[in-house]
Design a protein around this motif. Structure first.
Motif, PDB file in Angstrom:
ATOM      1  N   VAL A 179       0.833  -1.215   0.000  1.00  0.00           N
ATOM      2  CA  VAL A 179       0.000   0.000   0.000  1.00  0.00           C
ATOM      3  C   VAL A 179       0.863   1.259   0.000  1.00  0.00           C
ATOM      4  CG1 VAL A 179      -2.008  -1.118   1.043  1.00  0.00           C
ATOM      5  CG2 VAL A 179      -0.341   0.037   2.534  1.00  0.00           C
ATOM      6  N   GLY A 180       2.185   1.062  -0.123  1.00  0.00           N
ATOM      7  CA  GLY A 180       3.060   2.220  -0.341  1.00  0.00           C
ATOM      8  C   GLY A 180       3.927   2.662   0.814  1.00  0.00           C
ATOM      9  N   VAL A 181       3.953   1.915   1.909  1.00  0.00           N
ATOM     10  CA  VAL A 181       4.804   2.319   3.029  1.00  0.00           C
ATOM     11  C   VAL A 181       6.265   2.003   2.691  1.00  0.00           C
ATOM     12  CG1 VAL A 181       5.394   1.923   5.455  1.00  0.00           C
ATOM     13  CG2 VAL A 181       2.992   2.029   4.754  1.00  0.00           C
ATOM     14  N   ARG A 182       7.068   3.050   2.647  1.00  0.00           N
ATOM     15  CA  ARG A 182       8.487   2.892   2.305  1.00  0.00           C
ATOM     16  C   ARG A 182       9.411   3.353   3.427  1.00  0.00           C
ATOM     17  NH1 ARG A 182       6.537   0.040  -0.528  1.00  0.00           N
ATOM     18  NH2 ARG A 182       6.335  -0.032  -2.791  1.00  0.00           N
ATOM     19  N   SER A 183       8.858   4.145   4.335  1.00  0.00           N
ATOM     20  CA  SER A 183       9.674   4.638   5.448  1.00  0.00           C
ATOM     21  C   SER A 183       8.839   4.616   6.721  1.00  0.00           C
ATOM     22  CB  SER A 183      10.169   6.060   5.161  1.00  0.00           C
ATOM     23  OG  SER A 183       9.074   6.946   5.076  1.00  0.00           O
ATOM     24  N   VAL A 184       9.533   4.540   7.840  1.00  0.00           N
ATOM     25  CA  VAL A 184       8.829   4.493   9.118  1.00  0.00           C
ATOM     26  C   VAL A 184       9.387   5.544  10.078  1.00  0.00           C
ATOM     27  CG1 VAL A 184       8.104   2.101   8.936  1.00  0.00           C
ATOM     28  CG2 VAL A 184      10.360   2.575   9.863  1.00  0.00           C
ATOM     29  N   PRO A 185       8.542   6.022  11.011  1.00  0.00           N
ATOM     30  CA  PRO A 185       7.187   5.563  11.230  1.00  0.00           C
ATOM     31  C   PRO A 185       6.218   6.087  10.172  1.00  0.00           C
ATOM     32  CG  PRO A 185       7.627   7.449  12.644  1.00  0.00           C
ATOM     33  CD  PRO A 185       8.917   7.125  11.955  1.00  0.00           C
ATOM     34  N   THR A 186       5.262   5.241   9.809  1.00  0.00           N
ATOM     35  CA  THR A 186       4.094   5.685   9.052  1.00  0.00           C
ATOM     36  C   THR A 186       2.903   5.435   9.964  1.00  0.00           C
ATOM     37  OG1 THR A 186       5.042   5.233   6.872  1.00  0.00           O
ATOM     38  CG2 THR A 186       2.648   5.288   7.020  1.00  0.00           C
ATOM     39  N   ILE A 187       2.177   6.491  10.256  1.00  0.00           N
ATOM     40  CA  ILE A 187       1.062   6.406  11.202  1.00  0.00           C
ATOM     41  C   ILE A 187      -0.237   6.627  10.423  1.00  0.00           C
ATOM     42  CG2 ILE A 187       0.064   7.390  13.311  1.00  0.00           C
ATOM     43  CD1 ILE A 187       2.977   8.223  14.056  1.00  0.00           C
ATOM     44  N   VAL A 188      -1.070   5.586  10.425  1.00  0.00           N
ATOM     45  CA  VAL A 188      -2.284   5.576   9.599  1.00  0.00           C
ATOM     46  C   VAL A 188      -3.508   5.740  10.491  1.00  0.00           C
ATOM     47  CG1 VAL A 188      -3.592   4.289   7.867  1.00  0.00           C
ATOM     48  CG2 VAL A 188      -1.095   4.009   8.004  1.00  0.00           C
ATOM     49  N   PHE A 189      -4.360   6.699  10.134  1.00  0.00           N
ATOM     50  CA  PHE A 189      -5.554   7.001  10.916  1.00  0.00           C
ATOM     51  C   PHE A 189      -6.804   6.469  10.217  1.00  0.00           C
ATOM     52  CE2 PHE A 189      -2.284  10.051  11.921  1.00  0.00           C
ATOM     53  CZ  PHE A 189      -2.347  10.167  13.297  1.00  0.00           C
ATOM     54  N   ASP A 190      -7.468   5.521  10.865  1.00  0.00           N
ATOM     55  CA  ASP A 190      -8.709   4.925  10.339  1.00  0.00           C
ATOM     56  C   ASP A 190      -8.561   4.383   8.926  1.00  0.00           C
ATOM     57  OD1 ASP A 190     -10.582   4.711  12.286  1.00  0.00           O
ATOM     58  OD2 ASP A 190     -11.582   6.605  11.892  1.00  0.00           O
ATOM     59  N   GLY A 191      -7.346   4.005   8.546  1.00  0.00           N
ATOM     60  CA  GLY A 191      -7.123   3.459   7.209  1.00  0.00           C
ATOM     61  C   GLY A 191      -7.357   4.467   6.104  1.00  0.00           C
ATOM     62  N   LYS A 192      -7.543   5.761   6.466  1.00  0.00           N
ATOM     63  CA  LYS A 192      -7.893   6.778   5.472  1.00  0.00           C
ATOM     64  C   LYS A 192      -6.749   7.732   5.168  1.00  0.00           C
ATOM     65  CE  LYS A 192     -12.596   6.954   7.338  1.00  0.00           C
ATOM     66  NZ  LYS A 192     -13.408   7.725   8.280  1.00  0.00           N
ATOM     67  N   LEU A 208      -5.525  14.317  14.984  1.00  0.00           N
ATOM     68  CA  LEU A 208      -6.407  13.576  15.883  1.00  0.00           C
ATOM     69  C   LEU A 208      -7.753  14.275  16.039  1.00  0.00           C
ATOM     70  CD1 LEU A 208      -3.760  12.709  18.611  1.00  0.00           C
ATOM     71  CD2 LEU A 208      -5.055  11.015  17.300  1.00  0.00           C
ATOM     72  N   THR A 209      -7.720  15.594  16.216  1.00  0.00           N
ATOM     73  CA  THR A 209      -8.954  16.373  16.392  1.00  0.00           C
ATOM     74  C   THR A 209      -9.821  16.284  15.143  1.00  0.00           C
ATOM     75  OG1 THR A 209      -7.800  17.876  17.893  1.00  0.00           O
ATOM     76  CG2 THR A 209      -9.866  18.654  16.958  1.00  0.00           C
ATOM     77  N   GLU A 210      -9.189  16.414  13.983  1.00  0.00           N
ATOM     78  CA  GLU A 210      -9.938  16.342  12.715  1.00  0.00           C
ATOM     79  C   GLU A 210     -10.522  14.953  12.505  1.00  0.00           C
ATOM     80  OE1 GLU A 210      -7.087  17.549   9.800  1.00  0.00           O
ATOM     81  OE2 GLU A 210      -7.245  19.677  10.312  1.00  0.00           O
ATOM     82  N   MET A 211      -9.733  13.912  12.761  1.00  0.00           N
ATOM     83  CA  MET A 211     -10.204  12.545  12.538  1.00  0.00           C
ATOM     84  C   MET A 211     -11.328  12.175  13.501  1.00  0.00           C
ATOM     85  SD  MET A 211      -8.581  11.476   9.903  1.00  0.00           S
ATOM     86  CE  MET A 211      -9.193   9.810   9.935  1.00  0.00           C
ATOM     87  N   LEU A 212     -11.203  12.594  14.760  1.00  0.00           N
ATOM     88  CA  LEU A 212     -12.239  12.270  15.738  1.00  0.00           C
ATOM     89  C   LEU A 212     -13.551  12.999  15.448  1.00  0.00           C
ATOM     90  CD1 LEU A 212     -10.128  12.127  18.994  1.00  0.00           C
ATOM     91  CD2 LEU A 212     -11.457  10.249  18.030  1.00  0.00           C
ATOM     92  N   ALA A 213     -13.429  14.164  14.842  1.00  0.00           N
ATOM     93  CA  ALA A 213     -14.634  14.934  14.509  1.00  0.00           C
ATOM     94  C   ALA A 213     -15.470  14.235  13.452  1.00  0.00           C
ATOM     95  CB  ALA A 213     -14.250  16.332  14.048  1.00  0.00           C
ATOM     96  N   THR A 214     -14.832  13.384  12.653  1.00  0.00           N
ATOM     97  CA  THR A 214     -15.557  12.710  11.581  1.00  0.00           C
ATOM     98  C   THR A 214     -15.823  11.246  11.871  1.00  0.00           C
ATOM     99  OG1 THR A 214     -13.488  12.173  10.427  1.00  0.00           O
ATOM    100  CG2 THR A 214     -14.563  14.245   9.845  1.00  0.00           C
TER     101      THR A 214
END
Length: 215
Positions: A179-192, A208-214
């Motif tokens: 799915v394209g992860v080439r470097s770490v850390p990669t932090i994925v929010f809700d798979g989106k 976090l605030t934006e993701m939790l709002a939706t």
């Protein structure tokens, strides 16, 4: 009841910026008071999938992989040490430090996930490597870490001989690479959406605030 926000952290046990990134994310979550709304899972990534079992001298490894001079390496290590200190984490770089093979650590992290102890084991192994000068490919060290976080060490270590357990980790590594992860850390929010690197605490707070709002 509000939905939880799923966070996947693709990382390696011996990745300093993964540790810094997680500690900053942890601080953002704490300062926002949203720990009860987070479902966090660690995903496997090996910085050095071809690392020999006996490991490799760290200076030699960094020079080979990134072309960094000794001066550049020292400067980078100082930056990471300072960043860790701000977050209450000790990076103890020393002469003769060796990079470890981390595949078996990832197998054990997958085992720990099933008992809700993944983060505890991840941080215990990271501390062992960076703060305590321990080889996290050594099964005696792995056993010690498992016991420290209250897991059944014998049952967990048996997974290292289980071909299905090893295959599960290989499959997860392949999935994140695909799915394209080439470097770490990669932090994925809700798979989106995803952020890479050890972002500042305020950046994590905003995401976090934006993701939790939706959610």
């Amino acid at each position: 009841m509000k939905d939880k926000l799923k966070i996947d952290i693709v990382s390696d046990v011996v990745c300093p910026w993964c540790t810094i990134g997680y500690k900053r994310l942890e601080k953002a979550i704490s300062e926002l008071g949203i720990a009860d709304r987070i479902d966090l899972e660690w995903q496997p990534f090996e910085l050095n999938p071809n690392m020999p079992a006996k490991g490799q001298d760290l200076h030699e490894h960094i020079a080979e992989k990134y072309g960094s001079t000794m001066e550049q390496q020292k400067a980078s290590q100082e930056t990471m040490t300072d960043a860790g200190e701000e977050l209450g984490f000790t990076f103890d770089y020393f002469e003769g430090m060796r990079m470890s093979n981390t595949f078996e650590a990832h197998v054990l992290l997958e085992y720990a996930r099933k008992f809700g102890r993944q983060t505890e084991l991840k941080m215990r192994l990271t501390k062992a490597f960076f703060s305590e000068r321990k080889d996290v490919s050594d099964r005696a060290i792995l056993k010690e870490a498992l016991m420290d976080v209250g897991l059944n060490a014998d049952e967990a270590l048996a997974k290292l001989e289980d071909q299905e357990a090893r295959k599960e980790v290989r499959n997860k590594q392949a999935y994140w690479q695909n799915v394209g992860v080439r470097s770490v850390p990669t932090i994925v929010f809700d798979g989106k959406s995803a952020v890479t690197g050890a972002q500042p605490i305020d950046v994590f707070k905003k995401v976090l605030t934006e993701m939790l709002a939706t959610s």
